[in-house]
Design a protein around this motif. Structure first.
Motif, PDB file in Angstrom:
ATOM      1  N   ALA A 128      -0.126   0.175  28.314  1.00 39.27           N
ATOM      2  CA  ALA A 128       0.029  -0.998  27.459  1.00 39.27           C
ATOM      3  C   ALA A 128       0.322  -0.590  26.014  1.00 39.27           C
ATOM      4  CB  ALA A 128      -1.224  -1.868  27.530  1.00 39.27           C
ATOM      5  N   LEU A 129      -0.394   0.414  25.510  1.00 44.47           N
ATOM      6  CA  LEU A 129      -0.152   0.881  24.139  1.00 44.47           C
ATOM      7  C   LEU A 129       1.238   1.482  23.993  1.00 44.47           C
ATOM      8  CD1 LEU A 129      -3.575   2.531  23.210  1.00 44.47           C
ATOM      9  CD2 LEU A 129      -2.564   0.477  22.199  1.00 44.47           C
ATOM     10  N   LEU A 130       1.700   2.213  25.011  1.00 44.61           N
ATOM     11  CA  LEU A 130       3.032   2.813  24.934  1.00 44.61           C
ATOM     12  C   LEU A 130       4.113   1.741  24.921  1.00 44.61           C
ATOM     13  CD1 LEU A 130       4.813   5.294  24.874  1.00 44.61           C
ATOM     14  CD2 LEU A 130       4.694   5.378  27.371  1.00 44.61           C
ATOM     15  N   VAL A 131       3.963   0.719  25.759  1.00 40.89           N
ATOM     16  CA  VAL A 131       4.939  -0.377  25.765  1.00 40.89           C
ATOM     17  C   VAL A 131       4.948  -1.089  24.416  1.00 40.89           C
ATOM     18  CG1 VAL A 131       5.457  -2.630  26.773  1.00 40.89           C
ATOM     19  CG2 VAL A 131       4.874  -0.717  28.259  1.00 40.89           C
ATOM     20  N   ALA A 132       3.756  -1.357  23.863  1.00 42.86           N
ATOM     21  CA  ALA A 132       3.687  -2.022  22.564  1.00 42.86           C
ATOM     22  C   ALA A 132       4.294  -1.155  21.464  1.00 42.86           C
ATOM     23  CB  ALA A 132       2.235  -2.358  22.234  1.00 42.86           C
ATOM     24  N   ALA A 153      -0.699  15.311  34.938  1.00 38.88           N
ATOM     25  CA  ALA A 153      -0.528  16.094  33.711  1.00 38.88           C
ATOM     26  C   ALA A 153       0.887  15.949  33.167  1.00 38.88           C
ATOM     27  CB  ALA A 153      -0.855  17.564  33.984  1.00 38.88           C
ATOM     28  N   VAL A 154       1.885  16.031  34.054  1.00 33.61           N
ATOM     29  CA  VAL A 154       3.279  15.860  33.623  1.00 33.61           C
ATOM     30  C   VAL A 154       3.488  14.467  33.042  1.00 33.61           C
ATOM     31  CG1 VAL A 154       5.671  15.743  34.430  1.00 33.61           C
ATOM     32  CG2 VAL A 154       4.162  17.547  35.275  1.00 33.61           C
ATOM     33  N   LEU A 155       2.944  13.459  33.713  1.00 41.82           N
ATOM     34  CA  LEU A 155       3.072  12.086  33.220  1.00 41.82           C
ATOM     35  C   LEU A 155       2.443  11.938  31.839  1.00 41.82           C
ATOM     36  CD1 LEU A 155       3.932   9.146  34.032  1.00 41.82           C
ATOM     37  CD2 LEU A 155       1.555   8.818  34.745  1.00 41.82           C
ATOM     38  N   GLY A 156       1.266  12.563  31.649  1.00 41.00           N
ATOM     39  CA  GLY A 156       0.603  12.474  30.355  1.00 41.00           C
ATOM     40  C   GLY A 156       1.399  13.120  29.243  1.00 41.00           C
ATOM     41  N   LEU A 157       1.998  14.280  29.509  1.00 39.44           N
ATOM     42  CA  LEU A 157       2.770  14.969  28.474  1.00 39.44           C
ATOM     43  C   LEU A 157       4.061  14.221  28.158  1.00 39.44           C
ATOM     44  CD1 LEU A 157       2.213  18.670  29.599  1.00 39.44           C
ATOM     45  CD2 LEU A 157       1.044  17.399  27.782  1.00 39.44           C
ATOM     46  N   VAL A 158       4.722  13.667  29.181  1.00 41.63           N
ATOM     47  CA  VAL A 158       5.916  12.847  28.937  1.00 41.63           C
ATOM     48  C   VAL A 158       5.539  11.602  28.144  1.00 41.63           C
ATOM     49  CG1 VAL A 158       7.729  11.467  30.034  1.00 41.63           C
ATOM     50  CG2 VAL A 158       7.145  13.711  30.955  1.00 41.63           C
ATOM     51  N   GLY A 159       4.411  10.986  28.501  1.00 45.09           N
ATOM     52  CA  GLY A 159       3.950   9.826  27.751  1.00 45.09           C
ATOM     53  C   GLY A 159       3.644  10.164  26.307  1.00 45.09           C
ATOM     54  N   ALA A 160       3.065  11.349  26.057  1.00 42.17           N
ATOM     55  CA  ALA A 160       2.764  11.759  24.685  1.00 42.17           C
ATOM     56  C   ALA A 160       4.045  11.946  23.876  1.00 42.17           C
ATOM     57  CB  ALA A 160       1.951  13.054  24.696  1.00 42.17           C
ATOM     58  N   ALA A 161       5.057  12.602  24.466  1.00 43.19           N
ATOM     59  CA  ALA A 161       6.328  12.810  23.762  1.00 43.19           C
ATOM     60  C   ALA A 161       7.014  11.475  23.461  1.00 43.19           C
ATOM     61  CB  ALA A 161       7.242  13.707  24.595  1.00 43.19           C
ATOM     62  N   THR A 162       6.981  10.575  24.431  1.00 35.24           N
ATOM     63  CA  THR A 162       7.595   9.252  24.223  1.00 35.24           C
ATOM     64  C   THR A 162       6.852   8.463  23.163  1.00 35.24           C
ATOM     65  OG1 THR A 162       8.221   9.262  26.572  1.00 35.24           O
ATOM     66  CG2 THR A 162       8.365   7.170  25.399  1.00 35.24           C
ATOM     67  N   ALA A 163       5.530   8.537  23.180  1.00 36.51           N
ATOM     68  CA  ALA A 163       4.737   7.820  22.188  1.00 36.51           C
ATOM     69  C   ALA A 163       4.991   8.356  20.785  1.00 36.51           C
ATOM     70  CB  ALA A 163       3.252   7.916  22.532  1.00 36.51           C
ATOM     71  N   ARG A 222       7.790   9.737  19.731  1.00 37.73           N
ATOM     72  CA  ARG A 222       9.111   9.265  19.327  1.00 37.73           C
ATOM     73  C   ARG A 222       9.060   7.811  18.894  1.00 37.73           C
ATOM     74  NH1 ARG A 222      13.330   9.384  16.476  1.00 37.73           N
ATOM     75  NH2 ARG A 222      15.195   8.416  17.369  1.00 37.73           N
ATOM     76  N   ALA A 223       8.347   6.989  19.661  1.00 38.93           N
ATOM     77  CA  ALA A 223       8.247   5.576  19.325  1.00 38.93           C
ATOM     78  C   ALA A 223       7.476   5.360  18.027  1.00 38.93           C
ATOM     79  CB  ALA A 223       7.572   4.811  20.466  1.00 38.93           C
ATOM     80  N   TRP A 224       6.510   6.212  17.760  1.00 38.41           N
ATOM     81  CA  TRP A 224       5.709   6.075  16.537  1.00 38.41           C
ATOM     82  C   TRP A 224       6.494   6.484  15.300  1.00 38.41           C
ATOM     83  CZ3 TRP A 224       1.331  10.003  15.124  1.00 38.41           C
ATOM     84  CH2 TRP A 224       0.766   9.650  13.899  1.00 38.41           C
ATOM     85  N   LEU A 225       7.196   7.600  15.374  1.00 46.39           N
ATOM     86  CA  LEU A 225       7.835   8.165  14.183  1.00 46.39           C
ATOM     87  C   LEU A 225       9.299   7.780  14.035  1.00 46.39           C
ATOM     88  CD1 LEU A 225       6.324  11.765  14.441  1.00 46.39           C
ATOM     89  CD2 LEU A 225       5.496   9.834  13.074  1.00 46.39           C
ATOM     90  N   ALA A 237      -1.400   5.252  20.727  1.00 44.03           N
ATOM     91  CA  ALA A 237      -0.703   5.598  21.968  1.00 44.03           C
ATOM     92  C   ALA A 237      -0.429   7.094  22.042  1.00 44.03           C
ATOM     93  CB  ALA A 237       0.610   4.815  22.063  1.00 44.03           C
ATOM     94  N   ALA A 238       0.001   7.676  20.923  1.00 41.91           N
ATOM     95  CA  ALA A 238       0.302   9.108  20.922  1.00 41.91           C
ATOM     96  C   ALA A 238      -0.946   9.944  21.167  1.00 41.91           C
ATOM     97  CB  ALA A 238       0.947   9.484  19.585  1.00 41.91           C
ATOM     98  N   VAL A 239      -2.057   9.594  20.515  1.00 42.92           N
ATOM     99  CA  VAL A 239      -3.295  10.351  20.672  1.00 42.92           C
ATOM    100  C   VAL A 239      -3.832  10.212  22.091  1.00 42.92           C
ATOM    101  CG1 VAL A 239      -5.710  10.460  19.957  1.00 42.92           C
ATOM    102  CG2 VAL A 239      -3.910  10.276  18.228  1.00 42.92           C
ATOM    103  N   LEU A 240      -3.809   9.001  22.637  1.00 42.59           N
ATOM    104  CA  LEU A 240      -4.353   8.788  23.976  1.00 42.59           C
ATOM    105  C   LEU A 240      -3.558   9.555  25.026  1.00 42.59           C
ATOM    106  CD1 LEU A 240      -6.346   7.383  25.829  1.00 42.59           C
ATOM    107  CD2 LEU A 240      -4.851   5.389  25.873  1.00 42.59           C
ATOM    108  N   TRP A 241      -2.228   9.489  24.948  1.00 41.72           N
ATOM    109  CA  TRP A 241      -1.416  10.181  25.941  1.00 41.72           C
ATOM    110  C   TRP A 241      -1.483  11.699  25.768  1.00 41.72           C
ATOM    111  CZ3 TRP A 241       0.262   8.585  30.388  1.00 41.72           C
ATOM    112  CH2 TRP A 241       0.456   7.219  30.598  1.00 41.72           C
ATOM    113  N   ALA A 242      -1.530  12.172  24.527  1.00 43.81           N
ATOM    114  CA  ALA A 242      -1.637  13.621  24.308  1.00 43.81           C
ATOM    115  C   ALA A 242      -2.972  14.141  24.825  1.00 43.81           C
ATOM    116  CB  ALA A 242      -1.474  13.935  22.826  1.00 43.81           C
ATOM    117  N   ALA A 243      -4.053  13.430  24.524  1.00 46.56           N
ATOM    118  CA  ALA A 243      -5.373  13.858  24.989  1.00 46.56           C
ATOM    119  C   ALA A 243      -5.448  13.819  26.517  1.00 46.56           C
ATOM    120  CB  ALA A 243      -6.453  12.965  24.380  1.00 46.56           C
TER     121      ALA A 243
END
Length: 389
Positions: A188-192, A96-106, A108-111, A49-55
């Motif tokens: 879906a990956l971010l929710v999971a 772009a904003v949505l993607g960067l927010v999603g990356a930061a959230t992912a 946090r959820a990962w680590l 999730a983190a890699v997909l949203w960051a990319a």
């Protein structure tokens, strides 16, 4: 008469943490040691999730800074969602904003939650950020993905013989559909990942959700999930069955919720092939949904040669049902917005059969997701990460 000397029992040596039968002397509620080979189970969700949203966020940012436009809004010719009238150049920076927010959230959820419990406020903030990203995904996606998924079986069969169908198949791999698929997959990956984070932060197993203190929620037991899962499955099967009823009626020439002239035009333009394909696909889905609480959903029926009586793999039911539930949600939300407004997809008295069944799709998505989760709760067995079950 011979006598035998009592033998002193010899302790059986253990085989390390990978052994299924853990030490019986462990204190109640204590977490059994995890099997070394199963510790990474499901750990790929967070980093994926983190890699997909960051990319995705960086790619959208690069397109924005170079003056480009993504295939969103009016820049996507194949879209018919609530944001279709919005200029693609306006939406691209927000992607772009949505993607960067999603990356930061992912991230946090990962680590998060790996070194002890996390405060409820921190958990709530992460869940709220995930909800915001999810709403953004729903706004940027629409029913075109589900439509292509429904047309796919017919398209694959007819493409070798029909140039129109071949062109339709090529549309499946266009920039717009691929972007929507990436958004849905990322959502879906971010929710999971967030779900796993909340479990981990609360002191539960991130894979199965069972608590380390043994105080699990009563509604997650196999007995309880069988009850509410059955009701959810019935609701989830009713929505596509209603949709299939209208489409098959049109193929038979019955103007159910459709004007007789439109039904005649459908037959004259060979539209009955698509209607039959969509109706049949929905009807098969409704029947398969019933398997989420029926016995034949757990063991293959007798008429299936070579598989009769064998256990149905859990993933064989959970994976496709989850994919459909994820695809149906944005489709339902966009169609409800369009159906309650004005335009070609507006709900009218002479076209209620064309639009009305699709207004139930958000309910279909939620009910199917709940029924699928209940099926997994009932059949999950012993967790291969924490050893509970």
């Amino acid at each position: 008469m011979s006598t035998s000397t009592p033998r002193t029992p010899v302790p059986t040596p253990t085989r390390g943490p990978g052994r299924r039968n853990q030490d019986a002397a462990a204190p109640p509620g204590a977490a059994p040691p995890a099997r070394a080979a199963d510790v990474p189970r499901g750990r790929w969700v967070g980093p994926a999730a983190a890699v997909l949203w960051a990319a995705g966020g960086l790619a959208a940012l690069a397109v924005t800074l170079t003056g480009g436009t993504l295939a969103v809004g009016d820049a996507n010719d194949l879209s018919f969602g609530v944001l279709t009238p919005v200029p693609g150049a306006t939406l691209t920076p927000w992607v772009a904003v949505l993607g960067l927010v999603g990356a930061a959230t992912a991230l946090r959820a990962w680590l998060g939650g790996r070194h002890g419990l996390v405060a409820r406020g921190d958990r709530a903030l992460t869940v709220a950020a995930t909800a915001v990203v999810g709403l953004g995904v729903l706004a940027l996606t629409d029913a075109s993905i589900l439509a292509r998924l429904g047309y796919l079986p017919v398209t694959l069969v007819m493409a070798p013989f029909d140039p129109v169908m071949r062109a339709a198949f090529q549309d499946f791999v266009g920039a717009g559909p691929l972007l929507q698929v990436a958004l849905l997959a990322g959502g879906a990956l971010l929710v999971a990942s967030t779900w796993r984070f909340v479990r981990r932060a609360a002191g539960a197993c991130e894979s199965c959700g069972r608590r380390h203190d043994g105080h699990d929620h009563a509604w997650t037991t196999p007995e309880a999930s069988a009850g509410w899962g059955r009701r959810a499955a019935l609701v989830a099967a009713a929505a596509p069955a209603f949709y299939a009823l209208t489409r098959i009626a049109w193929v038979l020439g019955i103007p159910l919720g459709f004007s007789p002239d439109d039904v005649a035009d459908l037959a004259g333009d060979d539209g009955w092939i698509a209607a039959l394909g969509l109706g049949g696909f929905a009807l098969v889905g409704a029947v398969l949904t019933l398997g989420l609480y029926q016995r034949w959903g757990e063991r293959f029926p007798r008429w299936m040669l070579g598989l009769a009586g064998r256990r149905v793999p859990v993933g064989l039911a959970v994976v496709p049902a989850t994919v459909v539930a994820v695809a149906v949600l944005p489709a339902g939300v966009s169609l409800v917005a369009l159906g309650l407004g004005e335009g070609q997809l507006a709900l009218t008295a002479d076209r209620w059969g064309a639009v009305g069944p699709m207004l139930l799709w958000p309910l279909w998505s939620v009910a199917l997701g709940a029924a699928t989760y209940a099926y997994w709760l009932r059949r999950r067995g012993t967790c291969r990460t924490c050893g509970r079950g």
